[in-house]
Design an enzyme around this catalytic site. Structure first.
Site, mmCIF file in Angstrom:
data_model
loop_
_atom_site.group_PDB
_atom_site.id
_atom_site.type_symbol
_atom_site.label_atom_id
_atom_site.label_comp_id
_atom_site.label_asym_id
_atom_site.label_seq_id
_atom_site.Cartn_x
_atom_site.Cartn_y
_atom_site.Cartn_z
ATOM 1 N N ASN A 225 46.415 31.085 0.803
ATOM 2 C CA ASN A 225 46.466 29.649 1.014
ATOM 3 C C ASN A 225 47.425 29.065 -0.014
ATOM 4 O O ASN A 225 47.277 29.306 -1.210
ATOM 5 C CB ASN A 225 45.077 29.024 0.837
ATOM 6 C CG ASN A 225 45.117 27.510 0.876
ATOM 7 O OD1 ASN A 225 45.930 26.922 1.568
ATOM 8 N ND2 ASN A 225 44.233 26.880 0.125
ATOM 9 N N GLY A 226 48.434 28.323 0.444
ATOM 10 C CA GLY A 226 49.370 27.716 -0.480
ATOM 11 C C GLY A 226 50.809 27.970 -0.088
ATOM 12 O O GLY A 226 51.109 28.300 1.060
ATOM 13 N N CYS B 171 46.114 26.285 5.050
ATOM 14 C CA CYS B 171 45.180 27.332 5.459
ATOM 15 C C CYS B 171 43.886 27.279 4.670
ATOM 16 O O CYS B 171 43.754 26.546 3.710
ATOM 17 C CB CYS B 171 45.757 28.746 5.307
ATOM 18 S SG CYS B 171 47.364 28.969 6.036
ATOM 19 N N TYR C 28 41.902 13.816 1.429
ATOM 20 C CA TYR C 28 41.962 14.057 2.871
ATOM 21 C C TYR C 28 41.521 15.443 3.334
ATOM 22 O O TYR C 28 40.757 15.572 4.279
ATOM 23 C CB TYR C 28 43.394 13.793 3.353
ATOM 24 C CG TYR C 28 43.626 14.132 4.809
ATOM 25 C CD1 TYR C 28 43.077 13.342 5.815
ATOM 26 C CD2 TYR C 28 44.367 15.241 5.180
ATOM 27 C CE1 TYR C 28 43.271 13.651 7.157
ATOM 28 C CE2 TYR C 28 44.571 15.553 6.519
ATOM 29 C CZ TYR C 28 44.027 14.764 7.495
ATOM 30 O OH TYR C 28 44.208 15.070 8.808
ATOM 31 N N GLY D 255 42.861 24.690 9.323
ATOM 32 C CA GLY D 255 43.883 25.321 10.148
ATOM 33 C C GLY D 255 43.337 25.651 11.515
ATOM 34 O O GLY D 255 42.277 26.285 11.622
#
Length: 475
Positions: free
Chosen positions: A112-113, A12, A254, A38
């Protein structure tokens, strides 16, 4: 490369803003900048004088907020999220921000995570009477904050106490009736930056969102730090001592956009240096270098500059193929590479081609691209990867949950090369990657998490996060 085809996805992106009259609109633009993190859901929550408002749904940012969707989101502060979900996390109920209302005040949370002790915490909370409405780890924090509120603790103290119970990788933004709170896990495993737009404060998973809205990047949120922003200004506090810094290496390789900076290091330049370092580590006789769009282009340029082999656009990405073309059936997924990528025949025909990519996950897409280039007339295809081989699962939010997904696990580079049909295959060394990215040398592993490359995890791994056949690997 093509994340939706390879199964390599991040969990996310989050955005927050405090003190701007166009908070919802700026959050919309911020989420647009983070859309690559996302594509399955998006949401924004705002705070006005009457409480918290929220609009969210499944789909892309412009799909969720089409028409007049933003008009009802009034207020001078907001948080938002774009969401990627695994199989277990799908469903509209998991789209964030999650909003919690109670007699003592309301709260919106975006995350996020991944919490590696989420299952254990949920079980303990349920024994105390908590009932969960989603399968998201994010909901755990809300319950912990509420449970911590017994007694005379302030809201800040409740949040600090709750955050101290979490293990894993997390970047949280919380919007309450009292202010905006921002928290980063003690190892700093997920990117989170603080910025300024006039008198307003902004926070984002990536600095590219600041560039879009015209904000100035101030600094990264520190590991274990809790930032509170309200009418009194910005205050920095701590909920935990900073551990060994362990920024996810895949952010540089990436996930992050090339125009973003993490801890002052530009992503494009880091990837370009990785390509240069790779060219120093392998000597290939070839006619042309090409990169797999989009995240490998920077490394391909660096490889070309260092090796002296000309760089060309040997592969073109079709940017107008909708997600539905590659989702419904396995047969359609098999055609996904041809829908998304096309070879430039006159560039590769009769040539020895160096194909630069950022990583190999399952290997199926790499195999198809190698075949595509050879079908287009390439006499040789040498695959070079601007990162070490992925050999271990990730438990911190990257969608590599099992080592059986990884073609390089238990195989040599030669064996992987044979499986993808290339003429040669070379991976960048871990040492070379750390040197090229250029984080502080005095930090352990230069302050990067190398778990997916080495199997050495920066935190304890809880049993409930690991599949039975992988428990030995995670020890």
């Amino acid at each position: 490369m093509l994340a939706e085809l390879r199964g390599l996805n991040e969990e996310c992106g989050v955005f927050g803003i405090w003190g701007h009259e166009d908070a919802a609109q700026l959050s919309y633009y911020g989420l647009h900048a983070l859309q690559h993190r996302g594509q399955e859901g998006a949401g924004i929550a705002t705070k006005n004088g009457k409480g918290l408002l929220v609009k969210k749904g499944e789909g892309l940012v412009n799909e969720v907020f089409s028409g007049d969707a933003l008009k009802g989101l009034t207020g001078r502060s907001a948080i938002g999220q774009v969401r990627y979900t695994t199989e277990d996390g799908r469903g509209a109920e998991n789209v964030q921000p999650l909003v919690f209302r109670s007699t003592t005040g309301s709260m919106a949370i975006a995350h996020n995570g991944n919490l590696i002790n989420a299952k254990e915490l949920k079980e303990n909370l349920e024994k105390q009477g908590s009932i969960f409405q989603t399968t998201s780890d994010t909901e755990v924090l809300a319950h912990l904050i509420k449970k911590s509120g017994r007694g005379a603790l302030t809201q800040r103290d409740c949040v600090k106490k709750a955050l101290s119970m979490l293990k894993g990788a997390f970047a949280f933004v919380l919007l309450t009736e009292e202010g905006l709170m921002v928290a980063q896990d003690p190892n700093g495993m997920r990117p989170l930056s603080l910025g300024k737009l006039g008198d307003a404060w902004v926070v984002s998973s990536e600095t590219c969102a600041f560039d879009l809205i015209g904000a100035e990047t101030i600094r990264s949120v520190e590991p274990g730090e809790l930032i509170i922003i309200n009418e009194k200004g910005l205050q920095s506090d701590r909920f935990a001592e900073a551990g060994d810094r362990a920024m996810c290496s895949m952010e540089y390789v990436y996930f992050s956009r090339p125009d973003s900076d993490i801890d002052g290091i530009n992503i494009h330049m880091a990837r370009k240096r990785c390509g240069k370092q790779l060219a120093k580590e392998v000597k290939i006789e070839a006619d042309v270098v090409t990169g797999v769009p989009d995240s490998s282009i920077s490394a391909a340029i660096g490889f070309s500059e260092e090796s002296g082999i000309p760089y060309e656009l040997g592969l073109i990405k079709n940017r107008y193929v909708g997600r539905t073309f590659i989702q419904p059936t396995q047969a359609m997924r098999e055609r996904g590479v041809k829908l998304k990528l096309s070879p430039v025949h006159q560039v590769v025909a009769g040539k020895r081609v160096v194909m630069v990519d950022d990583s190999i996950v399952r290997g199926t897409t790499s195999k198809r691209i190698v075949k595509m280039l050879k079908d287009a007339g390439a006499t040789e295809v040498h695959v070079v990867i601007a990162a070490p081989p992925l050999v271990s699962p990730c438990f911190y939010g990257v969608d590599i949950s099992t080592d059986s997904d990884l073609i390089a696990t238990g195989r040599t580079a030669t064996e992987v090369c044979d499986l993808i049909g290339a003429d040669s295959l070379t991976f960048l060394s871990a040492e070379g990657m750390l040197k090229a990215i250029g984080r502080p040398k005095e930090m352990k592993n230069c302050g990067q998490c190398l778990a997916c490359f080495t199997g050495e995890y920066p935190t304890d791994i809880y049993a409930d996060t690991v599949l039975p056949h992988e428990k030995e690997l995670a020890r």
